[in-house]
Write a protein that holds these residues in place. Structure first.
Motif, PDB file in Angstrom:
ATOM      1  N   VAL A  62       0.868  -1.184   0.000  1.00 56.86           N
ATOM      2  CA  VAL A  62       0.000   0.000   0.000  1.00 56.86           C
ATOM      3  C   VAL A  62       0.900   1.228   0.000  1.00 56.86           C
ATOM      4  CG1 VAL A  62      -1.589   1.385   1.418  1.00 56.86           C
ATOM      5  CG2 VAL A  62      -2.027  -1.044   1.077  1.00 56.86           C
ATOM      6  N   THR A  64       1.221   5.538   0.171  1.00 60.04           N
ATOM      7  CA  THR A  64       0.538   6.737   0.651  1.00 60.04           C
ATOM      8  C   THR A  64       1.474   7.928   0.464  1.00 60.04           C
ATOM      9  OG1 THR A  64      -0.764   7.640   2.481  1.00 60.04           O
ATOM     10  CG2 THR A  64       1.244   6.488   3.106  1.00 60.04           C
ATOM     11  N   GLN A  77      -3.493   2.300  -3.258  1.00 60.33           N
ATOM     12  CA  GLN A  77      -3.010   3.556  -2.673  1.00 60.33           C
ATOM     13  C   GLN A  77      -4.078   4.103  -1.733  1.00 60.33           C
ATOM     14  OE1 GLN A  77      -4.308   6.757  -3.537  1.00 60.33           O
ATOM     15  NE2 GLN A  77      -5.741   6.023  -5.098  1.00 60.33           N
ATOM     16  N   VAL A  78      -3.624   4.676  -0.621  1.00 61.40           N
ATOM     17  CA  VAL A  78      -4.537   5.147   0.429  1.00 61.40           C
ATOM     18  C   VAL A  78      -4.053   6.538   0.864  1.00 61.40           C
ATOM     19  CG1 VAL A  78      -5.360   4.659   2.783  1.00 61.40           C
ATOM     20  CG2 VAL A  78      -5.002   2.770   1.205  1.00 61.40           C
ATOM     21  N   THR A  79      -4.965   7.444   1.201  1.00 61.10           N
ATOM     22  CA  THR A  79      -4.541   8.812   1.567  1.00 61.10           C
ATOM     23  C   THR A  79      -3.707   8.824   2.854  1.00 61.10           C
ATOM     24  OG1 THR A  79      -6.404   9.301   2.993  1.00 61.10           O
ATOM     25  CG2 THR A  79      -6.705   9.749   0.627  1.00 61.10           C
ATOM     26  N   THR A  82      -5.795   8.743   6.203  1.00 58.92           N
ATOM     27  CA  THR A  82      -6.188   7.404   6.659  1.00 58.92           C
ATOM     28  C   THR A  82      -4.987   6.649   7.229  1.00 58.92           C
ATOM     29  OG1 THR A  82      -7.944   7.354   5.027  1.00 58.92           O
ATOM     30  CG2 THR A  82      -7.260   5.225   5.892  1.00 58.92           C
ATOM     31  N   CYS A  83      -3.844   6.719   6.535  1.00 61.77           N
ATOM     32  CA  CYS A  83      -2.670   5.955   6.993  1.00 61.77           C
ATOM     33  C   CYS A  83      -2.127   6.491   8.316  1.00 61.77           C
ATOM     34  CB  CYS A  83      -1.586   5.955   5.911  1.00 61.77           C
ATOM     35  SG  CYS A  83      -2.061   4.925   4.513  1.00 61.77           S
ATOM     36  N   ALA A 248       0.144   2.352   6.428  1.00 63.01           N
ATOM     37  CA  ALA A 248       0.012   1.750   5.089  1.00 63.01           C
ATOM     38  C   ALA A 248       0.299   0.246   5.166  1.00 63.01           C
ATOM     39  CB  ALA A 248       0.967   2.433   4.112  1.00 63.01           C
ATOM     40  N   ILE A 251      -2.666  -1.564   6.784  1.00 62.60           N
ATOM     41  CA  ILE A 251      -3.783  -1.704   5.830  1.00 62.60           C
ATOM     42  C   ILE A 251      -3.445  -2.787   4.791  1.00 62.60           C
ATOM     43  CG2 ILE A 251      -5.114  -0.503   4.016  1.00 62.60           C
ATOM     44  CD1 ILE A 251      -4.712   2.095   5.777  1.00 62.60           C
TER      45      ILE A 251
END
Ligand code: ADP
Length: 259
Positions: A62, A64, A77-79, A82-83, A248, A251
């Motif tokens: 993941v 970020t 990919q995660v903002t 959130t991470c 990250a 997740i």
């Protein structure tokens, strides 16, 4: 099973490798520099060599951070919001507010008791209130970034730094130094100036316990200035700069387990 979390920030690239049980096998931080794609590759290589595995051994990644969409080897990919929330909640579960100050932006995230995000505010438009402000001052005052906070803590009469713009504040600092104000007092004034900018961002989102993440959480002078200006205590996790990459990786592990 191995998972990788990478956080490609404007100033540094961070990586965390975790195994199936959630144990951290490697963490590392490198400067992002101008060639972001090179940093994206190097940070993975270094993390893998610390963990003693090959990049091809990674089962899920993941990404970020501001460069997250450029990571060719990511599965999702995660903002950063959130991470950072996930990473921080895993190490300080009681935290209700997260102040994350990085190289070129700052954020305040409000968390529910289960760690879910209630809301957030962000400043990525102005260098004041970010690491950039201290980096500029550290350079013109010729004090290494690792020492600026200690200088500020030794002040006996913090200088008034009134300019809100980094460029004008730079002139103000030079003029104070030329009139004999000590480096300690100038540094304390700089730290208080950042803390006031952060207070503006925090606004009503100041539910304790408040925790701080990002590179600037390593600066004890800034923590003290924030505690003074916000009138509360601030908790700092171990390795605050890798909290986004840790989130990250957490997740990535969850998604891997679901598949
Ligand atoms: P980003 O994720 O936006 O790239 P980081 O969270 O990695 O940024 O923070 C980078 C900033 O952290 C640098 O601009 C610098 O001001 C600050 N910093 C890095 N290392 C230290 C340190 N040892 N002590 C104090 N400040 C530091």
């Amino acid at each position: 099973m191995f998972v990788l979390g990478v956080d490609i920030g404007s100033t540094t690239a961070k990586a965390v490798i975790m195994d199936e049980e959630g144990r951290i096998l490697a963490k590392n931080i490198i400067p992002t520099g101008v060639w972001v794609d090179k940093a994206i590759e190097t940070v993975r290589q270094k993390a893998c060599s610390i963990a003693g595995i090959l990049p091809s051994d990674i089962d899920y990644c993941v990404s970020t951070g501001y460069g997250r969409l450029r990571v060719p080897y990511m599965d999702a990919q995660v903002t950063e919001i959130t991470c950072h929330a996930r990473g921080l909640h895993s190490v300080i579960p009681e935290a209700k507010t997260v102040i994350d100050i990085g190289g070129q932006d700052s954020k305040v995230i409000s968390l529910d008791k289960d760690g879910s995000i209630l809301n957030f505010v962000m400043n990525d438009q102005c260098a004041a209130g970010t690491g950039r402000f201290i980096d500029v001052m550290s350079r013109i005052m010729d004090i290494p970034i690792e020492e600026v906070g200690d200088f500020a803590l030794r002040a006996d009469e913090p200088a008034a730094i009134s300019s809100v713009c980094t460029v004008f504040a730079e002139s103000e600092v030079i003029s104070k130094a030329s009139t004999g104000v000590s480096a300690e007092n100038i540094m304390a004034g700089i730290h208080l100036s950042i803390a006031r900018r952060i207070r503006g961002l925090v606004g009503q989102h100041n539910v304790p316990p408040i925790a701080m993440t990002g590179g600037l959480a390593q600066n004890k002078g800034l923590i003290a200035a924030l505690e003074q200006i916000l009138n509360c205590s601030i908790v700092v996790p171990e390795d605050p700069q890798i909290i986004g990459a840790l989130g990250a990786a957490i997740i990535a592990r969850e998604r891997m387990m679901e598949e």
